[in-house]
Design a protein around this motif. Structure first.
Motif, PDB file in Angstrom:
ATOM      1  N   ILE A  84     -77.956  20.959  11.059  1.00 32.77           N
ATOM      2  CA  ILE A  84     -79.074  19.625  11.320  1.00 32.77           C
ATOM      3  C   ILE A  84     -77.822  18.390  11.601  1.00 32.77           C
ATOM      4  N   ARG A  85     -76.801  18.556  10.874  1.00 34.14           N
ATOM      5  CA  ARG A  85     -76.020  17.474  10.822  1.00 34.14           C
ATOM      6  C   ARG A  85     -75.111  17.458  12.437  1.00 34.14           C
TER       7      ARG A  85
ATOM      8  N   LYS B 204     -76.446  18.877  15.237  1.00 30.02           N
ATOM      9  CA  LYS B 204     -77.514  18.556  16.165  1.00 30.02           C
ATOM     10  C   LYS B 204     -77.783  16.927  16.157  1.00 30.02           C
ATOM     11  N   LEU B 205     -77.681  15.999  15.081  1.00 28.76           N
ATOM     12  CA  LEU B 205     -78.044  14.843  14.941  1.00 28.76           C
ATOM     13  C   LEU B 205     -76.998  14.172  15.611  1.00 28.76           C
ATOM     14  N   LYS B 206     -75.514  14.525  15.325  1.00 28.80           N
ATOM     15  CA  LYS B 206     -74.411  13.859  15.960  1.00 28.80           C
ATOM     16  C   LYS B 206     -74.403  14.073  17.528  1.00 28.80           C
TER      17      LYS B 206
ATOM     18  N   LYS C 127     -77.134  14.470  19.274  1.00 27.23           N
ATOM     19  CA  LYS C 127     -78.252  13.836  20.028  1.00 27.23           C
ATOM     20  C   LYS C 127     -77.743  12.240  20.242  1.00 27.23           C
TER      21      LYS C 127
ATOM     22  N   TRP D 208     -69.738   9.025  15.461  1.00 30.62           N
ATOM     23  CA  TRP D 208     -70.519   9.687  14.618  1.00 30.62           C
ATOM     24  C   TRP D 208     -70.083  10.902  13.971  1.00 30.62           C
TER      25      TRP D 208
ATOM     26  N   ILE E   2     -80.392  14.980   4.561  1.00 29.79           N
ATOM     27  CA  ILE E   2     -80.534  15.703   5.762  1.00 29.79           C
ATOM     28  C   ILE E   2     -81.571  17.039   5.887  1.00 29.79           C
TER      29      ILE E   2
ATOM     30  N   ILE F 160     -84.902  16.147   7.994  1.00 33.74           N
ATOM     31  CA  ILE F 160     -84.699  16.345   9.480  1.00 33.74           C
ATOM     32  C   ILE F 160     -85.151  17.514   9.648  1.00 33.74           C
TER      33      ILE F 160
ATOM     34  N   LEU G  30     -86.447  15.484  14.633  1.00 34.67           N
ATOM     35  CA  LEU G  30     -84.906  15.294  15.239  1.00 34.67           C
ATOM     36  C   LEU G  30     -85.009  14.240  16.229  1.00 34.67           C
ATOM     37  N   ASP G  31     -85.534  14.628  17.374  1.00 29.33           N
ATOM     38  CA  ASP G  31     -85.319  13.571  18.596  1.00 29.33           C
ATOM     39  C   ASP G  31     -85.704  12.345  18.287  1.00 29.33           C
TER      40      ASP G  31
ATOM     41  N   ALA H 119     -83.343  10.515  16.126  1.00 24.37           N
ATOM     42  CA  ALA H 119     -82.043  10.200  16.734  1.00 24.37           C
ATOM     43  C   ALA H 119     -82.272   9.082  17.703  1.00 24.37           C
TER      44      ALA H 119
END
Length: 430
Positions: free
Chosen positions: A329-330, A332-334, A336, A346, A385, A388, A393-394, A397
């Motif tokens: 998840i970390r 993917k968030l970074k 995005k 980030w 975290i 999310i 997620l989208d 972000a």
């Protein structure tokens, strides 16, 4: 004739800033809570290891169990296993019989019993004034009140997080420890989710030993930072190996998904067995006056897992799977935020580990997310975290990107204010 209540002068207490409450009250279909206290699955359900679910079904069928009061200090199998999990089976403190565990009502119960014990009995010969308590700034509001009610009056915050560089300010942290009054009680978090290295922990221990500072550790999520239980316990084990007397509060809520069972453990490490026996007698007396006897179910589940090689292995695999999801998840968030072209770096999102994370948002950006995007963060501007998932997620972000772009005109002044708050020595009492 109506009479006035004898409680007429009771003031209205400030409500706890719980993001989940605001989230539940928000009618928006887009709302997102990033401030869950525990771990969530991708389906937005409470994460519970499969082995724990099975044991919870088995225990009621055990004919040997009754509902008798437990001993004041708790289930011995649980406290021993919990203590070994934190300080290691081969710890000299255990082998020398100068360490013990005390079962408590959650991690908060361990903090309370420990704080109250220290207020009554922590009186080092080299200190003339009452002990000062140092608590990390993000946790001062939550934990300071516990030490205040226990009787401490000099409660101060220390800072380890640099809001500009978005990383641990090791030099600033060590400087604050060096400037702390001799004999102060320092509340430490391990594993520290922002990432102190073993070498940095060694430096912290060296300063604390020189200043005669007393360590009170809080281990709330062992195994959920790195996925390795031993690695996450490195700091407290180092302090024990260095000969420190210390307290350590353990919570098992996140690790086992047993939030409502309120299972905690207070570890006491001292210089010799005779001192330990006297401390146990006082802790037993405290508990008798506080909750008389701890609860049973959650502690039995945890003891069964920790004392069975097969169940322990299965639980460790579940922990590792959860940690891998958190790390993903970390990432993917970074990614995005990078694709969106969100201003700033980030990298700190993946440099950190564990359930909670400092994202680096300013107060105006946190307010923007709540007011305009119906996204709620923890009061200390951290996010969980695990909150999310693939569905939000989208949206999370994009909302973070919009919050930052929209508030750019105000960023410089807020950064200066935040930097000042996090680097000036604090002398605030709670």
């Amino acid at each position: 004739m109506a009479t006035l209540s004898v409680f007429l002068d009771v003031p209205l207490a400030k409500a706890a800033d719980v993001p989940l409450d605001a989230y539940r009250a928000d009618p928006s279909p887009e709302k997102v809570c990033l401030g869950h206290a525990g771990c969530q699955t991708d389906l937005e359900e409470v994460w519970i290891p499969p082995v724990v679910k099975r044991i919870l079904l088995q225990i009621p069928e055990d004919p040997t169990l009754n509902h008798e009061y437990l001993p004041q200090l708790g289930i011995l199998e649980f406290t021993r296993a919990a203590m070994e999990l934190a300080i290691g089976k081969d710890s000299h403190a255990l082998l020398d019989n100068r360490a013990c565990g005390v079962q408590t009502n959650g991690g908060t119960g361990a903090l309370w019993i420990g704080a109250e014990f220290l207020h009554h009995w922590y009186k080092p010969s080299y200190c003339t004034a009452p002990a000062t308590v140092l608590i990390a700034a993000p946790h001062l509001d939550n934990l300071g009140c516990i030490f205040q009610v226990a009787g401490f009056s000099d409660i101060r915050s220390y800072h380890y997080w640099d809001p500009i560089k978005l990383t641990v300010d090791t030099e600033g942290f060590l400087e604050e420890l060096q400037n702390a009054p001799e004999g102060s009680i320092v509340f430490l978090h391990a594993p520290e989710e922002t990432g102190l290295t073993p070498k940095q922990w060694e430096e912290v221990a060296a300063v604390m030993e020189k200043k005669h500072l007393f360590p009170f550790f809080d281990i709330a999520a062992q195994g959920l930072a790195s996925g390795n239980l031993d690695k996450d316990a490195w700091a407290v084990r180092h302090f024990v190996a260095k000969g420190f007397e210390l307290l350590c509060a353990q919570s098992f809520s996140k690790m086992f998904g047993l939030y409502e069972e309120r299972v905690g453990n207070l570890i006491v490490v001292t210089k010799n067995n005779q001192t330990l026996i006297r401390i146990q007698s006082q802790l037993s007396k405290q508990i008798c006056m506080t909750w008389f006897s701890p609860t049973s179910l959650g502690a039995r589940v945890i003891a069964m897992v920790l004392t069975s090689p097969a169940l322990l292995y299965e639980w460790k695999q579940s922990l590792l799977k959860l940690v891998k999801r958190i790390m993903l998840i970390r990432e993917k968030l970074k990614e995005k935020l990078r694709i969106l072209g969100t201003p700033g770096s980030w990298e700190h999102i993946t440099a950190q580990s564990g359930v909670n994370s400092f994202v680096g948002l300013l107060p105006s950006q946190v307010d923007f997310l709540a007011q305009h995007k119906h996204i709620y963060l923890l009061a200390n501007k951290q996010i969980n975290i695990c909150s999310i998932n693939s569905k939000n997620l989208d949206y999370v972000a994009r909302s973070i990107h919009e919050a930052i772009v929209t508030t750019i005109p105000h960023i410089q002044s807020e950064l200066m204010e935040s930097s000042s708050e996090n680097h000036e020595p604090s002398r605030e009492s709670t």
